[in-house]
Design an enzyme around this catalytic site. Structure first.
Site, mmCIF file in Angstrom:
data_model
loop_
_atom_site.group_PDB
_atom_site.id
_atom_site.type_symbol
_atom_site.label_atom_id
_atom_site.label_comp_id
_atom_site.label_asym_id
_atom_site.label_seq_id
_atom_site.Cartn_x
_atom_site.Cartn_y
_atom_site.Cartn_z
ATOM 1 N N SER A 192 0.824 -1.212 0.000
ATOM 2 C CA SER A 192 0.000 0.000 0.000
ATOM 3 C C SER A 192 0.854 1.257 0.000
ATOM 4 O O SER A 192 0.575 2.207 -0.718
ATOM 5 C CB SER A 192 -0.961 -0.010 1.189
ATOM 6 O OG SER A 192 -0.264 -0.035 2.399
ATOM 7 N N HIS A 245 8.485 -3.698 4.730
ATOM 8 C CA HIS A 245 8.852 -2.714 5.758
ATOM 9 C C HIS A 245 10.366 -2.656 5.984
ATOM 10 O O HIS A 245 10.893 -1.640 6.434
ATOM 11 C CB HIS A 245 8.175 -3.056 7.091
ATOM 12 C CG HIS A 245 6.694 -2.879 7.058
ATOM 13 N ND1 HIS A 245 6.069 -1.706 7.415
ATOM 14 C CD2 HIS A 245 5.700 -3.717 6.694
ATOM 15 C CE1 HIS A 245 4.757 -1.832 7.275
ATOM 16 N NE2 HIS A 245 4.515 -3.051 6.839
ATOM 17 N N ARG A 273 -0.095 1.248 13.642
ATOM 18 C CA ARG A 273 -0.055 2.436 12.780
ATOM 19 C C ARG A 273 -1.312 3.265 12.940
ATOM 20 O O ARG A 273 -2.318 2.788 13.434
ATOM 21 C CB ARG A 273 0.148 2.054 11.315
ATOM 22 C CG ARG A 273 -0.928 1.190 10.711
ATOM 23 C CD ARG A 273 -0.629 0.899 9.242
ATOM 24 N NE ARG A 273 -1.425 -0.197 8.752
ATOM 25 C CZ ARG A 273 -1.266 -0.767 7.566
ATOM 26 N NH1 ARG A 273 -0.322 -0.344 6.757
ATOM 27 N NH2 ARG A 273 -2.029 -1.760 7.183
ATOM 28 N N ARG A 308 3.738 -11.987 8.179
ATOM 29 C CA ARG A 308 2.664 -11.296 7.433
ATOM 30 C C ARG A 308 3.112 -11.062 5.983
ATOM 31 O O ARG A 308 2.358 -11.263 5.059
ATOM 32 C CB ARG A 308 2.352 -9.968 8.130
ATOM 33 C CG ARG A 308 1.126 -9.228 7.624
ATOM 34 C CD ARG A 308 0.871 -8.065 8.581
ATOM 35 N NE ARG A 308 -0.185 -7.181 8.165
ATOM 36 C CZ ARG A 308 -1.464 -7.281 8.534
ATOM 37 N NH1 ARG A 308 -1.838 -8.272 9.291
ATOM 38 N NH2 ARG A 308 -2.345 -6.398 8.138
HETATM 39 O O1 LIG Z 1 0.028 -4.448 7.007
HETATM 40 C C1 LIG Z 1 1.037 -3.938 6.468
HETATM 41 O O2 LIG Z 1 1.807 -3.184 7.054
HETATM 42 C C2 LIG Z 1 1.346 -4.298 5.015
HETATM 43 C C3 LIG Z 1 1.976 -5.635 5.008
HETATM 44 O O3 LIG Z 1 3.167 -5.637 5.721
HETATM 45 O O4 LIG Z 1 0.196 -4.319 4.244
HETATM 46 P P1 LIG Z 1 -0.266 -3.066 3.365
HETATM 47 O O5 LIG Z 1 0.842 -2.773 2.387
HETATM 48 O O6 LIG Z 1 -1.518 -3.501 2.688
HETATM 49 O O7 LIG Z 1 -0.482 -1.920 4.298
#
Ligand SMILES: O=C(O)[C@@H](CO)OP(=O)(O)O
Length: 441
Positions: free
Chosen positions: A176, A235, A308, A265
């Site tokens: 994302s 990340h 977050r 994840r």
């Molecule tokens: O949950 C999150 O931090 C990421 C996967 O590590 O997912 P997304 O990119 O959909 O936010």
């Protein structure tokens, strides 16, 4: 699904380095009409003209002292004053149809219908092609998003992963944050992962202000590295941590403590054990070279630290208690033992492992963060590091009782929030992006 391929990407776009840079979108095939085949990125928002010699769309280079105009070239077919819609399908991707491809197997009547619908029905929305085809977010397979083009090509596939959105390689999945960045930038530029790769490969990371700042603690303090331990590349990446460990020790760090967050994840659940083994081996090698390097604490990313959008400060507090205070219900002689034992619980998984600290032979935590230490959060992606950065940096802080607020030198791998200037020190400078989509809109 077979997508029309109006142009062929032959090479990655170079990253514009300053406002005079030419933007070189993909080469067009012989016979293609550049006016009809504007490519699928925010370069659409740049002032482009077609160079017949190189067969590239080029951003017009302003002359010396000349301001680049903000006026966009008019689209060949789409009228002015139309409504533009951007629809982001998070997690939607295209991959070869097989029984394991959930989107292929699922009933998707709305998208199927949209792909079939007559162009005239969408004429009012057709202008979204100029922007709707920008790489978008959350797409983990090779392509995504439909853009209404008008008959007979009302949709096309675009890439939302890898080099198409500024990630280091085409093996890097989209996510994302990189999707949002690419949409917002309206152009392809190096994302955090790639910036860190470049800084580590060139050694520039050790020459920057951020590293020099934390280096001041190396003589008498401990260097703490906090972040996600996996090779997910969303990340953080373990190979970047490995290089940083090596580089920091070569640049004076004598005592290093790593505070790990297990993943499960972006990578397979259960892989945490292998990543911890790998890291333990690296740290053992550092110890052979005289560096006192150990894993000090840990926990699963979704339960410890990596919350977050201020969703649940207790997640950050659990991490704080382990990393800074060295106080958790779970205590182990090593991180490997911790991860293995905690995973014995049938309900346990890497994402939600409870916090733990590692104890030394005398039963004391091996690495709480104390006054005079240096701390680096080694995730390059911002969203799940902002809350910890606030806890580590803000003097005034009321989200939870920190009990102890150590006087440390703290740097992020990158600056996680450009508006808040948070953290104020960072190892890798963010890209300077000019003329973002939003500015044009
Ligand atoms: O949950 C999150 O931090 C990421 C996967 O590590 O997912 P997304 O990119 O959909 O936010």
């Amino acid at each position: 699904l077979v997508a029309p391929r109006p142009f062929q990407r032959k090479q990655a776009w170079p990253i514009p380095t300053n406002k005079n840079s030419a933007i070189s979108p993909p080469l067009l095939s012989e016979g293609q009409n550049p006016a009809k085949l504007l490519p699928c990125s925010g370069a659409l928002l740049q002032e482009l003209s077609f160079d017949h010699t190189s067969r590239r769309m080029m951003a017009r280079r302003p002359g010396a002292g000349e301001e680049r105009p903000w006026k966009l070239a008019e689209h060949a077919r789409l009228g002015k004053g139309k409504v533009v819609g951007v629809v982001v399908l998070d997690g939607w991707g295209e991959a070869p149809p097989d029984p394991f491809n959930c989107i292929h197997v699922a009933d998707t009547p709305t998208l199927d219908a949209l792909k079939k619908v007559s162009a005239s029905l969408f004429s009012h929305a057709a202008s979204s092609v100029r922007f709707g085809s920008v790489p978008t977010c959350g797409c983990r397979s090779f392509a995504c998003v439909v853009a209404w083009q008008g008959a007979p090509e009302r949709w096309r596939l675009i890439k939302a992963h890898g080099t198409a959105v500024g990630l280091p390689t085409d093996d890097d999945m989209g996510n994302s944050e990189v999707g949002h960045n690419a949409l917002g930038a309206g152009q392809i530029y190096a994302q955090g992962a790639k910036l860190v790769d470049l800084a580590l490969a060139s050694g520039k990371i050790y020459e920057g202000e951020g590293f020099k700042y934390i280096q001041q603690s190396f003589e008498t303090g401990t260097l703490h590295l906090i972040g996600l331990l996996s090779d997910g590349g969303v990340h953080s990446r373990i190979d970047q941590l490995q290089l940083l460990l090596k580089g920091a020790s070569e640049h004076g760090a004598k005592r290093i403590r790593v505070h790990i967050l297990t993943d499960g994840r972006d990578v397979l659940d259960g892989s945490s054990v292998t990543f911890v083994e790998t890291l333990e081996n690296d740290l053992a090698k550092l110890r052979e070279k005289g560096v006192d390097a150990r894993i000090a604490s840990g926990g699963g990313r979704m339960y410890v630290t990596m919350d977050r959008y201020e969703n649940d400060w207790q997640v950050v507090k659990r991490g704080w208690d382990a990393q800074v205070l060295g106080e958790t219900p779970h205590k182990f002689p090593s991180a490997l033992e911790a991860v293995k034992k905690l995973r014995d619980d049938p309900k346990a998984n890497d994402q939600y492992l409870p916090p733990f600290v590692v104890l030394d032979e005398s039963g004391k935590p091996v690495g709480p963060i104390v006054d005079g230490d240096a701390v680096v959060t080694f995730n390059f992606r911002a969203d799940r590091m902002v809350m910890l950065a606030k806890a580590l940096e803000y003097e005034d802080f009321d989200k939870f009782d920190r009990v102890r607020f150590p006087r440390i030198r703290y740097a992020g791998m990158l600056q996680y929030d450009g508006e808040l200037k948070l953290p104020s020190h960072y190892l890798v400078a963010p890209p300077e992006i000019e003329r973002t989509s939003g500015e044009y809109l």
